[in-house]
Write an enzyme that holds these catalytic residues in place. Structure first.
Site, PDB file in Angstrom:
ATOM      1  CB  THR A 114       7.272   4.061 -18.991  1.00 48.51           C
ATOM      2  OG1 THR A 114       8.191   2.997 -18.699  1.00 48.51           O
ATOM      3  CG2 THR A 114       7.899   4.995 -20.012  1.00 48.51           C
TER       4      THR A 114
ATOM      5  CB  SER B 119       3.646  -0.769 -13.174  1.00 47.06           C
ATOM      6  OG  SER B 119       2.736  -0.085 -12.335  1.00 47.06           O
TER       7      SER B 119
ATOM      8  CE1 TYR C  94       0.156  -0.913   0.078  1.00 48.14           C
ATOM      9  CE2 TYR C  94       0.982  -2.981  -0.778  1.00 48.14           C
ATOM     10  CZ  TYR C  94       1.150  -1.864   0.005  1.00 48.14           C
ATOM     11  OH  TYR C  94       2.304  -1.691   0.708  1.00 48.14           O
TER      12      TYR C  94
ATOM     13  CG  LEU D  54      -7.010  -6.187   1.243  1.00 46.85           C
ATOM     14  CD1 LEU D  54      -5.953  -6.241   2.329  1.00 46.85           C
ATOM     15  CD2 LEU D  54      -8.133  -7.181   1.552  1.00 46.85           C
ATOM     16  CD  GLU D  55      -5.718   1.263  -0.876  1.00 44.31           C
ATOM     17  OE1 GLU D  55      -5.866   1.840  -1.976  1.00 44.31           O
ATOM     18  OE2 GLU D  55      -4.747   1.500  -0.122  1.00 44.31           O
TER      19      GLU D  55
ATOM     20  N   GLY E 125       0.291  10.467 -14.464  1.00 42.15           N
ATOM     21  CA  GLY E 125       0.515   9.029 -14.435  1.00 42.15           C
ATOM     22  C   GLY E 125      -0.628   8.239 -13.812  1.00 42.15           C
TER      23      GLY E 125
ATOM     24  N   GLY F 295      -1.405  -7.948  -8.822  1.00 44.53           N
ATOM     25  CA  GLY F 295      -0.107  -7.296  -8.939  1.00 44.53           C
ATOM     26  C   GLY F 295       0.027  -6.505 -10.233  1.00 44.53           C
TER      27      GLY F 295
ATOM     28  CG  HIS G 187      -3.622  14.387  26.553  1.00 43.97           C
ATOM     29  ND1 HIS G 187      -3.809  13.027  26.432  1.00 43.97           N
ATOM     30  CD2 HIS G 187      -4.635  14.858  27.331  1.00 43.97           C
ATOM     31  CE1 HIS G 187      -4.890  12.690  27.125  1.00 43.97           C
ATOM     32  NE2 HIS G 187      -5.411  13.777  27.684  1.00 43.97           N
TER      33      HIS G 187
ATOM     34  CD  GLU H 134      -3.499 -13.413  -1.353  1.00 47.12           C
ATOM     35  OE1 GLU H 134      -3.745 -12.323  -1.862  1.00 47.12           O
ATOM     36  OE2 GLU H 134      -2.494 -14.096  -1.632  1.00 47.12           O
TER      37      GLU H 134
HETATM   38  P1  FAD Z   1       3.210   6.008 -13.411  1.00 47.55           P
HETATM   39  O1  FAD Z   1       2.463   6.767 -12.409  1.00 47.55           O
HETATM   40  O2  FAD Z   1       2.632   4.736 -13.915  1.00 47.55           O
HETATM   41  O3  FAD Z   1       3.475   6.993 -14.633  1.00 47.55           O
HETATM   42  C1  FAD Z   1       4.030   6.542 -15.826  1.00 47.55           C
HETATM   43  C2  FAD Z   1       3.620   7.490 -16.937  1.00 47.55           C
HETATM   44  O4  FAD Z   1       4.368   7.168 -18.099  1.00 47.55           O
HETATM   45  C3  FAD Z   1       2.151   7.334 -17.334  1.00 47.55           C
HETATM   46  O5  FAD Z   1       1.522   8.596 -17.339  1.00 47.55           O
HETATM   47  C4  FAD Z   1       2.190   6.716 -18.721  1.00 47.55           C
HETATM   48  O6  FAD Z   1       1.116   7.141 -19.549  1.00 47.55           O
HETATM   49  C5  FAD Z   1       3.523   7.256 -19.234  1.00 47.55           C
HETATM   50  N1  FAD Z   1       4.102   6.439 -20.300  1.00 47.55           N
HETATM   51  C6  FAD Z   1       4.255   5.084 -20.332  1.00 47.55           C
HETATM   52  N2  FAD Z   1       4.869   4.703 -21.465  1.00 47.55           N
HETATM   53  C7  FAD Z   1       5.114   5.838 -22.178  1.00 47.55           C
HETATM   54  C8  FAD Z   1       5.714   6.102 -23.440  1.00 47.55           C
HETATM   55  N3  FAD Z   1       6.218   5.122 -24.198  1.00 47.55           N
HETATM   56  N4  FAD Z   1       5.773   7.388 -23.870  1.00 47.55           N
HETATM   57  C9  FAD Z   1       5.273   8.414 -23.110  1.00 47.55           C
HETATM   58  N5  FAD Z   1       4.695   8.215 -21.909  1.00 47.55           N
HETATM   59  C10 FAD Z   1       4.626   6.946 -21.447  1.00 47.55           C
HETATM   60  N6  FAD Z   1       0.845   4.260  -4.516  1.00 47.55           N
HETATM   61  C11 FAD Z   1       0.925   4.929  -3.351  1.00 47.55           C
HETATM   62  O7  FAD Z   1       2.027   5.303  -2.930  1.00 47.55           O
HETATM   63  N7  FAD Z   1      -0.190   5.239  -2.617  1.00 47.55           N
HETATM   64  C12 FAD Z   1      -1.421   4.863  -3.026  1.00 47.55           C
HETATM   65  O8  FAD Z   1      -2.402   5.146  -2.342  1.00 47.55           O
HETATM   66  C13 FAD Z   1      -1.540   4.145  -4.246  1.00 47.55           C
HETATM   67  N8  FAD Z   1      -2.749   3.754  -4.684  1.00 47.55           N
HETATM   68  C14 FAD Z   1      -2.848   3.101  -5.890  1.00 47.55           C
HETATM   69  C15 FAD Z   1      -4.109   2.693  -6.315  1.00 47.55           C
HETATM   70  C16 FAD Z   1      -4.246   2.006  -7.510  1.00 47.55           C
HETATM   71  C17 FAD Z   1      -5.612   1.582  -7.974  1.00 47.55           C
HETATM   72  C18 FAD Z   1      -3.091   1.741  -8.315  1.00 47.55           C
HETATM   73  C19 FAD Z   1      -3.230   1.033  -9.627  1.00 47.55           C
HETATM   74  C20 FAD Z   1      -1.832   2.139  -7.893  1.00 47.55           C
HETATM   75  C21 FAD Z   1      -1.695   2.818  -6.665  1.00 47.55           C
HETATM   76  N9  FAD Z   1      -0.456   3.208  -6.176  1.00 47.55           N
HETATM   77  C22 FAD Z   1      -0.365   3.861  -4.983  1.00 47.55           C
HETATM   78  C23 FAD Z   1       0.784   2.940  -6.934  1.00 47.55           C
HETATM   79  C24 FAD Z   1       1.229   4.209  -7.687  1.00 47.55           C
HETATM   80  O9  FAD Z   1       0.183   4.639  -8.518  1.00 47.55           O
HETATM   81  C25 FAD Z   1       2.466   3.910  -8.510  1.00 47.55           C
HETATM   82  O10 FAD Z   1       3.475   3.356  -7.676  1.00 47.55           O
HETATM   83  C26 FAD Z   1       3.006   5.195  -9.121  1.00 47.55           C
HETATM   84  O11 FAD Z   1       2.051   5.787  -9.960  1.00 47.55           O
HETATM   85  C27 FAD Z   1       4.286   4.899  -9.935  1.00 47.55           C
HETATM   86  O12 FAD Z   1       4.764   6.104 -10.454  1.00 47.55           O
HETATM   87  P2  FAD Z   1       5.644   6.137 -11.784  1.00 47.55           P
HETATM   88  O13 FAD Z   1       5.963   7.580 -12.000  1.00 47.55           O
HETATM   89  O14 FAD Z   1       6.729   5.163 -11.690  1.00 47.55           O
HETATM   90  O15 FAD Z   1       4.680   5.621 -12.941  1.00 47.55           O
HETATM   91  P1  NAD Z   2      -0.370  -6.658  -4.503  1.00 51.29           P
HETATM   92  O1  NAD Z   2       0.964  -7.189  -4.806  1.00 51.29           O
HETATM   93  O2  NAD Z   2      -0.517  -5.654  -3.421  1.00 51.29           O
HETATM   94  O3  NAD Z   2      -1.368  -7.835  -4.157  1.00 51.29           O
HETATM   95  C1  NAD Z   2      -1.601  -8.887  -5.041  1.00 51.29           C
HETATM   96  C2  NAD Z   2      -2.158 -10.056  -4.244  1.00 51.29           C
HETATM   97  O4  NAD Z   2      -2.664 -11.011  -5.167  1.00 51.29           O
HETATM   98  C3  NAD Z   2      -1.104 -10.759  -3.389  1.00 51.29           C
HETATM   99  O5  NAD Z   2      -1.608 -10.916  -2.090  1.00 51.29           O
HETATM  100  C4  NAD Z   2      -0.908 -12.091  -4.092  1.00 51.29           C
HETATM  101  O6  NAD Z   2      -0.580 -13.128  -3.213  1.00 51.29           O
HETATM  102  C5  NAD Z   2      -2.282 -12.297  -4.717  1.00 51.29           C
HETATM  103  N1  NAD Z   2      -2.299 -13.170  -5.891  1.00 51.29           N
HETATM  104  C6  NAD Z   2      -1.397 -13.225  -6.903  1.00 51.29           C
HETATM  105  N2  NAD Z   2      -1.797 -14.113  -7.830  1.00 51.29           N
HETATM  106  C7  NAD Z   2      -2.971 -14.635  -7.402  1.00 51.29           C
HETATM  107  C8  NAD Z   2      -3.886 -15.599  -7.909  1.00 51.29           C
HETATM  108  N3  NAD Z   2      -3.659 -16.211  -9.079  1.00 51.29           N
HETATM  109  N4  NAD Z   2      -4.993 -15.888  -7.201  1.00 51.29           N
HETATM  110  C9  NAD Z   2      -5.242 -15.282  -6.000  1.00 51.29           C
HETATM  111  N5  NAD Z   2      -4.410 -14.347  -5.460  1.00 51.29           N
HETATM  112  C10 NAD Z   2      -3.300 -14.037  -6.157  1.00 51.29           C
HETATM  113  O7  NAD Z   2      -0.922  -6.110  -5.915  1.00 51.29           O
HETATM  114  P2  NAD Z   2      -2.181  -5.199  -6.273  1.00 51.29           P
HETATM  115  O8  NAD Z   2      -3.175  -5.194  -5.163  1.00 51.29           O
HETATM  116  O9  NAD Z   2      -2.583  -5.611  -7.625  1.00 51.29           O
HETATM  117  O10 NAD Z   2      -1.535  -3.758  -6.344  1.00 51.29           O
HETATM  118  C11 NAD Z   2      -0.445  -3.502  -7.233  1.00 51.29           C
HETATM  119  C12 NAD Z   2       0.522  -2.555  -6.603  1.00 51.29           C
HETATM  120  O11 NAD Z   2      -0.012  -1.242  -6.620  1.00 51.29           O
HETATM  121  C13 NAD Z   2       0.797  -2.837  -5.133  1.00 51.29           C
HETATM  122  O12 NAD Z   2       1.824  -3.773  -4.960  1.00 51.29           O
HETATM  123  C14 NAD Z   2       1.186  -1.508  -4.609  1.00 51.29           C
HETATM  124  O13 NAD Z   2       2.564  -1.360  -4.815  1.00 51.29           O
HETATM  125  C15 NAD Z   2       0.417  -0.538  -5.481  1.00 51.29           C
HETATM  126  N6  NAD Z   2      -0.740  -0.006  -4.731  1.00 51.29           N
HETATM  127  C16 NAD Z   2      -0.486   0.697  -3.592  1.00 51.29           C
HETATM  128  C17 NAD Z   2      -1.540   1.204  -2.856  1.00 51.29           C
HETATM  129  C18 NAD Z   2      -1.237   1.989  -1.605  1.00 51.29           C
HETATM  130  O14 NAD Z   2      -0.088   2.389  -1.430  1.00 51.29           O
HETATM  131  N7  NAD Z   2      -2.198   2.227  -0.742  1.00 51.29           N
HETATM  132  C19 NAD Z   2      -2.850   0.997  -3.264  1.00 51.29           C
HETATM  133  C20 NAD Z   2      -3.067   0.265  -4.423  1.00 51.29           C
HETATM  134  C21 NAD Z   2      -1.996  -0.229  -5.156  1.00 51.29           C
END
Ligand code: FAD
Ligand code: NAD
Length: 474
Positions: A152, A154, A192, A195-196, A44, A279, A453, A212
Site C-alpha cells: 500500500t 506511503s 529528492y 531538489l527535483e 500507485g 519525507g 568511444h 534544509e
Molecule cells: P505505491 O506506489 O505508493 O502504491 C501503493 C498503492 O496502494 C497505491 O496505488 C494506493 O492507492 C494503493 N492503496 C493504498 N492503500 C490501499 C487500500 N487500503 N486498498 C487498496 N489500495 C490501497 N522512486 C524512484 O525509484 N524513482 C523516482 O524517480 C521517484 N520519484 C518520485 C517522485 C515523487 C514526487 C514521489 C512522491 C515519489 C517518487 N519515487 C520515486 C518513490 C516511488 O514513487 C515509491 O517508492 C514507489 O511508488 C513505492 O511503490 P509501492 O508499490 O510500495 O507503493
Molecule cells: P527525503 O527523505 O529525500 O528528503 C527529506 C529532506 O527533508 C531531508 O533532507 C531531511 O533532512 C529534510 N527535513 C526533514 N524535516 C525537516 C524540517 N522540519 N525542516 C527542514 N528540512 C527537513 O524525502 P522527500 O524528498 O520528501 O522524498 C520522499 C521519498 O520519496 C524519498 O526518500 C525517496 O525515497 C522518494 N523519492 C525518490 C525520488 C527518486 O528516486 N529520484 C524522487 C522523489 C522522491
C-alpha cells in the site's frame, strides 16, 4: 446486502510498482491472483503522482532551459521563447495515462483480476473490499486468499503544526500540477523531492528557496557529491539554506509567510507557496493491521517482515514503501518479484547492496553501494578513483562537462564498494556499476572492460583506472 466471497491463491493490496509487479510475477508462476486498488487508476504513487509525472516535468523543463540558455552555443537561434504551461501539463498527463493503461493491459494479459476498492484485513486470509457502486452507493465484497501481499506504499509527512492545505502549504502531489509558475516557491526539505521539483519550477521561471535542517542536501549521498550538487544548483539560481528550521508558516489571502531560523537567527520569507517535502511515511491507514496482529515498528510505522517478506502473521506478506529500506520504485518492484517467488515456494531474494538511487536534477546524480563516509565509519580499508566529465570527449561534444565519477574500492581485494556519479546521463551510467557490484567485480575489471568511444561511460572506466593509478589521461 449479502457479502460475496471469492477465493484466490494470492490477494495483492495496492497496484504500485511493488503490487502490480508482484501480481504479474505470481500469475506467471501459476497462482490465481487478484489485485485491489483504491484509486481509479492503477500504478500507485510512482506512475500517477511520483516518478513518472515528476520526470515528465523535469524533461520538459530541461528542454525549456536548453532552448533558453544553451542552444545558442550550438549556433541554434530560437528568438523569444514562450512557455505554454497547460500544454506541458497535458503532455505529462498523457504520459501518465499511457503508462497506467499499459499496466491495466499487463494485468489482463497475465490473467490478474483487478478490483477497484478499499481493502481492509479481516483475518489471516480474508480481505474485505469496499467498492464504489455508483450514485454515492458502496458495496462490500470479501475475498479469501491462501496468501495476502500488502503493497500500500506511503504518503507525505506534513510539517508538525502546519498541515497540508492543498493550496498554500502543499505536498509533491499539488506541486506536480501547479496551474501557474509560482513567483517564489519555498521548499522545506532538501531531499529528492525538494531538489527535483525545485529544479522544475526554477527552470520554468520561479524563484526557489530550499530550506534544509541538516548541514547537507540529499543527506544519503556521498559528501563530496552532495557538496558538488549544492554548488551547481546554487549556480543555477536555486537558493539553498542549510541548518535551517521552520518555526511557523502564516497564510493569508494569496500570500504565505515562512518564519525560519538559521544559526539561531530568525527571518521572515514571503512567498506564494510552500512545498513541504520532509519525507514520506508507510501508508497503513484503514488496513486494520493491529486487529489481525500484523506488527509494525512503533517509531517508523513500517510493517515488520522477515527475509521472505512474511509479516508476523505467516500468510500475510508486505513489500515496497511499506517496509524498511529506501522508498524507491525499483526497490518495491524487486521486492514484489522476490515476494511472489517466496509465496510460490521459490527462493526469491533482493540484493540490498546493489540498489541504485538517482536524483534527477541537472546534472543528474546516481549512486550505488557505500559512500566514503560509510566505508570510513565501518573501518573498511579503501581506495578511491575519480574522473571529471571535462576529460570525456563525448561530454565535451555535448557541452555537458559538469561533474565527475567517483569509485570506491576495497584497498586489499579491489572489489567495487560504491560508485557515485554527478553528471549528465548519470542515471543510465549507474547500471554498469550496479552490475559490477552485483557480480562482485573489482575496479580493475571495469578498468579493463572495453568501453565505446566517445561515451560518457568512459569516465567510469577512467575513474576505475585511477584507483589502480594507471589512467592514461591524468
Ligand atoms: P505505491 O506506489 O505508493 O502504491 C501503493 C498503492 O496502494 C497505491 O496505488 C494506493 O492507492 C494503493 N492503496 C493504498 N492503500 C490501499 C487500500 N487500503 N486498498 C487498496 N489500495 C490501497 N522512486 C524512484 O525509484 N524513482 C523516482 O524517480 C521517484 N520519484 C518520485 C517522485 C515523487 C514526487 C514521489 C512522491 C515519489 C517518487 N519515487 C520515486 C518513490 C516511488 O514513487 C515509491 O517508492 C514507489 O511508488 C513505492 O511503490 P509501492 O508499490 O510500495 O507503493
Ligand atoms: P527525503 O527523505 O529525500 O528528503 C527529506 C529532506 O527533508 C531531508 O533532507 C531531511 O533532512 C529534510 N527535513 C526533514 N524535516 C525537516 C524540517 N522540519 N525542516 C527542514 N528540512 C527537513 O524525502 P522527500 O524528498 O520528501 O522524498 C520522499 C521519498 O520519496 C524519498 O526518500 C525517496 O525515497 C522518494 N523519492 C525518490 C525520488 C527518486 O528516486 N529520484 C524522487 C522523489 C522522491
Amino acid at each position: 446486502m449479502m457479502a460475496k466471497k471469492e477465493s484466490f491463491d494470492l490477494i495483492v493490496v495496492g497496484s504500485g510498482p511493488g503490487g502490480y509487479v508482484a501480481a504479474v510475477r505470481a500469475a506467471q508462476l501459476g497462482l490465481k491472483v487478484v489485485c485491489i486498488e483504491k484509486e481509479s487508476r492503477v500504478g500507485g504513487v510512482c506512475l500517477n503522482i511520483g516518478c513518472i509525472p515528476s520526470k515528465a516535468l523535469l524533461d520538459s523543463s530541461e528542454y525549456f532551459l536548453l532552448a533558453k540558455d544553451h542552444f545558442a552555443t550550438h549556433g541554434i537561434k530560437t528568438g523569444r521563447l514562450n512557455l505554454d504551461l497547460p500544454v506541458l501539463m497535458a503532455r505529462k498527463e498523457q504520459v501518465v495515462r499511457e503508462l497506467t493503461e499499459n499496466v491495466v493491459n499487463l494485468l489482463k494479459r497475465n490473467k490478474v483480476k483487478l478490483i477497484h476498492g478499499i481493502a481492509r484485513l479481516k483475518g489471516e486470509g480474508r480481505v474485505a473490499v469496499l467498492k464504489n457502486s455508483g450514485a454515492g452507493k458502496t458495496k462490500h465484497q470479501t475475498l479469501e486468499g491462501k496468501a495476502v501481499l500488502l503493497a500500500t506504499g506511503s504518503s507525505p509527512v506534513p510539517l508538525t503544526g502546519f498541515e497540508f492545505d492543498g493550496k498554500y502549504i502543499v505536498s509533491s502531489t499539488e506541486a506536480l500540477s501547479f496551474q501557474s509558475v509560482p513567483r517564489h516557491l519555498v521548499i522545506v526539505g532538501g531531499g529528492y523531492i525538494g531538489l527535483e521539483l525545485g529544479s522544475v519550477w526554477l527552470r520554468l521561471g520561479a524563484k526557489v528557496t530550499v530550506l534544509e535542517m541538516l548541514p547537507k542536501i540529499a543527506t544519503t549521498l556521498d559528501g563530496q557529491v552532495s557538496r558538488a550538487l549544492k554548488r551547481v544548483l546554487k549556480k543555477q539560481g536555486m537558493e539553498i539554506r542549510l541548518q535551517t528550521k521552520v518555526s511557523a508558516i502564516r497564510t493569508s489571502a494569496r500570500r504565505v509567510q515562512v518564519i525560519l531560523s538559521t544559526d539561531g537567527k530568525e527571518e521572515k520569507l514571503n512567498c506564494d507557496r510552500v512545498l513541504v517535502a520532509v519525507g514520506r511515511k508507510p501508508l497503513t491507514h484503514g488496513l486494520d493491521l493491529e486487529a489481525v496482529g500484523v506488527e509494525t515498528d512503533p517509531k517508523t510505522g513500517h510493517v515488520r517482515v522477515n527475509e521472505s517478506y512474511q509479516t508476523s502473521i505467516g500468510n500475510i506478506y508486505a513489500i515496497g514503501d511499506l517496509i524498511p529500506g529506501p522508498m524507491l520504485a525499483h526497490k518495491a518492484s524487486a521486492e514484489g518479484t522476490a515476494a511472489a517467488e517466496c509465496i510460490a515456494g521459490l527462493p526469491g531474494e533482493v540484493n540490498y547492496d546493489a540498489i541504485p538511487s538517482v536524483v534527477y536534477t541537472w546534472p543528474e546524480v546516481a549512486t550505488v553501494g557505500l559512500t566514503e563516509e560509510e566505508v570510513k565509519e565501518r573501518a573498511i580499508p579503501y581506495c578511491t578513483g575519480s574522473y571529471p566529465f571535462s576529460g570525456a570527449g563525448r561530454a565535451r561534444c555535448m557541452g555537458e562537462t559538469e561533474g565527475f565519477v567517483k569509485l570506491i574500492a576495497h584497498a586489499k581485494t579491489d572489489r567495487v564498494l560504491g560508485v557515485h556519479i554527478i553528471g549528465s546521463r548519470a542515471a543510465d551510467m549507474i547500471a554498469e556499476a550496479v552490475l559490477a557490484i552485483e557480480f562482485g567485480a573489482s575496479s580493475e575489471d571495469i578498468a579493463r572492460t572495453v568501453h565505446g568511444h566517445p561515451t560518457f561511460a568512459e569516465a567510469l572506466q577512467e575513474a576505475a583506472r585511477t584507483v589502480n593509478n594507471c589512467s592514461i589521461y591524468v
